[in-house]
Write a protein that holds these residues in place. Sequence first.
Motif, PDB file in Angstrom:
ATOM      1  N   GLN A 128      34.755   9.188 -21.151  1.00 54.11           N
ATOM      2  CA  GLN A 128      33.391   9.648 -21.390  1.00 54.11           C
ATOM      3  C   GLN A 128      32.530   9.298 -20.178  1.00 54.11           C
ATOM      4  OE1 GLN A 128      34.534   6.879 -22.715  1.00 54.11           O
ATOM      5  NE2 GLN A 128      32.970   5.288 -22.550  1.00 54.11           N
ATOM      6  N   GLY A 129      31.490  10.059 -19.960  1.00 52.31           N
ATOM      7  CA  GLY A 129      30.573   9.756 -18.869  1.00 52.31           C
ATOM      8  C   GLY A 129      31.255   9.800 -17.515  1.00 52.31           C
ATOM      9  N   HIS A 130      30.857   8.888 -16.643  1.00 49.26           N
ATOM     10  CA  HIS A 130      31.341   8.902 -15.266  1.00 49.26           C
ATOM     11  C   HIS A 130      32.743   8.308 -15.142  1.00 49.26           C
ATOM     12  CE1 HIS A 130      26.924   9.067 -14.727  1.00 49.26           C
ATOM     13  NE2 HIS A 130      27.233   9.846 -13.710  1.00 49.26           N
ATOM     14  N   ALA A 131      33.582   8.994 -14.379  1.00 53.56           N
ATOM     15  CA  ALA A 131      34.868   8.460 -13.920  1.00 53.56           C
ATOM     16  C   ALA A 131      34.888   8.695 -12.414  1.00 53.56           C
ATOM     17  CB  ALA A 131      36.037   9.156 -14.607  1.00 53.56           C
ATOM     18  N   ASP A 150      30.677  15.198 -21.888  1.00 51.77           N
ATOM     19  CA  ASP A 150      29.785  14.665 -20.853  1.00 51.77           C
ATOM     20  C   ASP A 150      30.553  13.995 -19.714  1.00 51.77           C
ATOM     21  OD1 ASP A 150      30.698  12.371 -22.122  1.00 51.77           O
ATOM     22  OD2 ASP A 150      28.717  11.458 -22.347  1.00 51.77           O
ATOM     23  N   ALA A 151      31.872  14.051 -19.741  1.00 54.24           N
ATOM     24  CA  ALA A 151      32.666  13.396 -18.694  1.00 54.24           C
ATOM     25  C   ALA A 151      32.511  14.136 -17.368  1.00 54.24           C
ATOM     26  CB  ALA A 151      34.139  13.360 -19.086  1.00 54.24           C
ATOM     27  N   GLN A 152      32.526  13.363 -16.295  1.00 53.82           N
ATOM     28  CA  GLN A 152      32.551  13.961 -14.965  1.00 53.82           C
ATOM     29  C   GLN A 152      33.339  13.063 -14.017  1.00 53.82           C
ATOM     30  OE1 GLN A 152      28.719  13.694 -12.631  1.00 53.82           O
ATOM     31  NE2 GLN A 152      27.851  13.435 -14.676  1.00 53.82           N
ATOM     32  N   PHE A 153      34.192  13.713 -13.228  1.00 51.67           N
ATOM     33  CA  PHE A 153      35.068  13.032 -12.287  1.00 51.67           C
ATOM     34  C   PHE A 153      34.576  13.268 -10.865  1.00 51.67           C
ATOM     35  CE2 PHE A 153      37.563  14.316 -15.963  1.00 51.67           C
ATOM     36  CZ  PHE A 153      38.265  13.164 -16.279  1.00 51.67           C
ATOM     37  N   ALA A 154      34.727  12.245 -10.028  1.00 50.42           N
ATOM     38  CA  ALA A 154      34.409  12.417  -8.606  1.00 50.42           C
ATOM     39  C   ALA A 154      35.194  11.401  -7.807  1.00 50.42           C
ATOM     40  CB  ALA A 154      32.911  12.253  -8.346  1.00 50.42           C
ATOM     41  N   MET A 155      35.716  11.848  -6.665  1.00 52.72           N
ATOM     42  CA  MET A 155      36.452  10.964  -5.766  1.00 52.72           C
ATOM     43  C   MET A 155      35.541  10.715  -4.566  1.00 52.72           C
ATOM     44  SD  MET A 155      39.492   9.638  -6.237  1.00 52.72           S
ATOM     45  CE  MET A 155      40.764  10.744  -6.863  1.00 52.72           C
ATOM     46  N   ARG A 156      34.797   9.625  -4.614  1.00 55.49           N
ATOM     47  CA  ARG A 156      33.745   9.379  -3.626  1.00 55.49           C
ATOM     48  C   ARG A 156      34.216   8.561  -2.426  1.00 55.49           C
ATOM     49  NH1 ARG A 156      29.015   9.934  -6.834  1.00 55.49           N
ATOM     50  NH2 ARG A 156      29.153  12.068  -7.582  1.00 55.49           N
ATOM     51  N   GLU A 157      35.483   8.151  -2.401  1.00 52.46           N
ATOM     52  CA  GLU A 157      35.943   7.278  -1.322  1.00 52.46           C
ATOM     53  C   GLU A 157      35.730   7.890   0.051  1.00 52.46           C
ATOM     54  OE1 GLU A 157      38.236   5.891  -4.920  1.00 52.46           O
ATOM     55  OE2 GLU A 157      37.469   7.783  -4.119  1.00 52.46           O
ATOM     56  N   ILE A 184      38.160  18.481  -3.607  1.00 58.31           N
ATOM     57  CA  ILE A 184      37.518  17.493  -4.476  1.00 58.31           C
ATOM     58  C   ILE A 184      37.318  16.175  -3.736  1.00 58.31           C
ATOM     59  CG2 ILE A 184      37.918  16.036  -6.510  1.00 58.31           C
ATOM     60  CD1 ILE A 184      39.230  18.505  -7.823  1.00 58.31           C
ATOM     61  N   CYS A 185      38.342  15.746  -2.990  1.00 56.80           N
ATOM     62  CA  CYS A 185      38.261  14.456  -2.303  1.00 56.80           C
ATOM     63  C   CYS A 185      37.351  14.519  -1.083  1.00 56.80           C
ATOM     64  CB  CYS A 185      39.653  13.997  -1.876  1.00 56.80           C
ATOM     65  SG  CYS A 185      40.734  13.537  -3.254  1.00 56.80           S
ATOM     66  N   ALA A 186      37.462  15.577  -0.301  1.00 54.64           N
ATOM     67  CA  ALA A 186      36.710  15.645   0.949  1.00 54.64           C
ATOM     68  C   ALA A 186      35.219  15.841   0.714  1.00 54.64           C
ATOM     69  CB  ALA A 186      37.255  16.766   1.834  1.00 54.64           C
ATOM     70  N   THR A 187      34.845  16.529  -0.360  1.00 51.63           N
ATOM     71  CA  THR A 187      33.427  16.746  -0.636  1.00 51.63           C
ATOM     72  C   THR A 187      32.834  15.653  -1.504  1.00 51.63           C
ATOM     73  OG1 THR A 187      33.823  18.062  -2.636  1.00 51.63           O
ATOM     74  CG2 THR A 187      33.779  19.241  -0.516  1.00 51.63           C
ATOM     75  N   GLY A 188      33.661  14.980  -2.301  1.00 50.26           N
ATOM     76  CA  GLY A 188      33.153  13.971  -3.208  1.00 50.26           C
ATOM     77  C   GLY A 188      32.355  14.522  -4.361  1.00 50.26           C
ATOM     78  N   ARG A 189      32.451  15.830  -4.591  1.00 50.02           N
ATOM     79  CA  ARG A 189      31.620  16.457  -5.626  1.00 50.02           C
ATOM     80  C   ARG A 189      32.084  16.071  -7.021  1.00 50.02           C
ATOM     81  NH1 ARG A 189      33.728  20.680  -8.517  1.00 50.02           N
ATOM     82  NH2 ARG A 189      35.647  21.660  -7.753  1.00 50.02           N
ATOM     83  N   ALA A 190      31.221  16.285  -7.996  1.00 48.25           N
ATOM     84  CA  ALA A 190      31.542  15.994  -9.384  1.00 48.25           C
ATOM     85  C   ALA A 190      32.281  17.169 -10.012  1.00 48.25           C
ATOM     86  CB  ALA A 190      30.276  15.693 -10.174  1.00 48.25           C
ATOM     87  N   VAL A 191      33.315  16.852 -10.743  1.00 47.98           N
ATOM     88  CA  VAL A 191      34.043  17.834 -11.551  1.00 47.98           C
ATOM     89  C   VAL A 191      33.652  17.600 -13.000  1.00 47.98           C
ATOM     90  CG1 VAL A 191      36.305  18.692 -12.249  1.00 47.98           C
ATOM     91  CG2 VAL A 191      35.961  17.852  -9.910  1.00 47.98           C
ATOM     92  N   GLN A 192      32.925  18.543 -13.563  1.00 49.76           N
ATOM     93  CA  GLN A 192      32.469  18.400 -14.940  1.00 49.76           C
ATOM     94  C   GLN A 192      33.630  18.634 -15.906  1.00 49.76           C
ATOM     95  OE1 GLN A 192      29.399  17.337 -15.355  1.00 49.76           O
ATOM     96  NE2 GLN A 192      28.773  17.608 -13.212  1.00 49.76           N
ATOM     97  N   ALA A 193      33.427  18.228 -17.159  1.00 47.46           N
ATOM     98  CA  ALA A 193      34.510  18.249 -18.140  1.00 47.46           C
ATOM     99  C   ALA A 193      35.099  19.641 -18.326  1.00 47.46           C
ATOM    100  CB  ALA A 193      34.001  17.704 -19.472  1.00 47.46           C
TER     101      ALA A 193
END
Length: 268
Positions: A128-131, A150-157, A184-193
Amino acid sequence: MAVVPQNQQNPLVDRDGVRLTVDGAVATVTLTVAARRNAQTPAMWRALTEAGRALPGSVRIVVLRAEGVSFSAGLDRRAFTAEGIDGDISFLTLARATDADLDATIASFQEAFTWWRRNDLVSVAAVQGHAIGAGFQLALACDLRICAADAQFAMRETSLGLVPDLGGTKPLVELVGYGRALEICATGRAVQAAEAERIGLANLVVAPDELPAATADLVAALLAAPRDAVIETKALLRAASGQDYDTQRATERAAQARRLRDLADVVR
């Protein structure tokens, strides 16, 4: 419907933001630092590793869940200060270590993310929420993911000048393909559920208040099949991407032979 345990008087592990409880064939690992959105620390990773080692042999299913509004908002940024977190290792200090020590330390961190895919277990992340970042990679460490809407994934490294180093790159590429994983990794954007379900990151998306029940329903379905058949099937599927077609067919034959012999022994 199977009941996924969330609280138990005598948890096997209960420290550093991680609680492990076991109810028969089902174990539940709960992230418990809701006030910090379950931000991850080296101490939490050590506790997660301990949880994997503490699982009784009777456990078939491991559910990973989190208290609060977020599954995990990623790495606790205090790790990048000179003081570190409550006396734990500072990443600034770690950066000055020898190559061997740096490699060994990161390898120890990765242990918290590797045991979830053991062939004798099926692991389910209820998100749920941020991952974010390490939170995304922890969800990816599991075999299956059920997400609240409401989950959203992002690879911000990458956005921080780092790389995903906690075992998340391989499952991400396997789930969504190289091109999408790179984007997904290079932009760091959020992937919504909804997108996560469409591209294969999420097995199922439900309303937030339905997440516990949907997780329990999946656990019940996973427990319905004989354990040895699930173990063999999981091993087959995990091997498939690294084997050519003929080798995979041979692997299937060997697995089926074991199952047939076991079943024959049962009916004798």
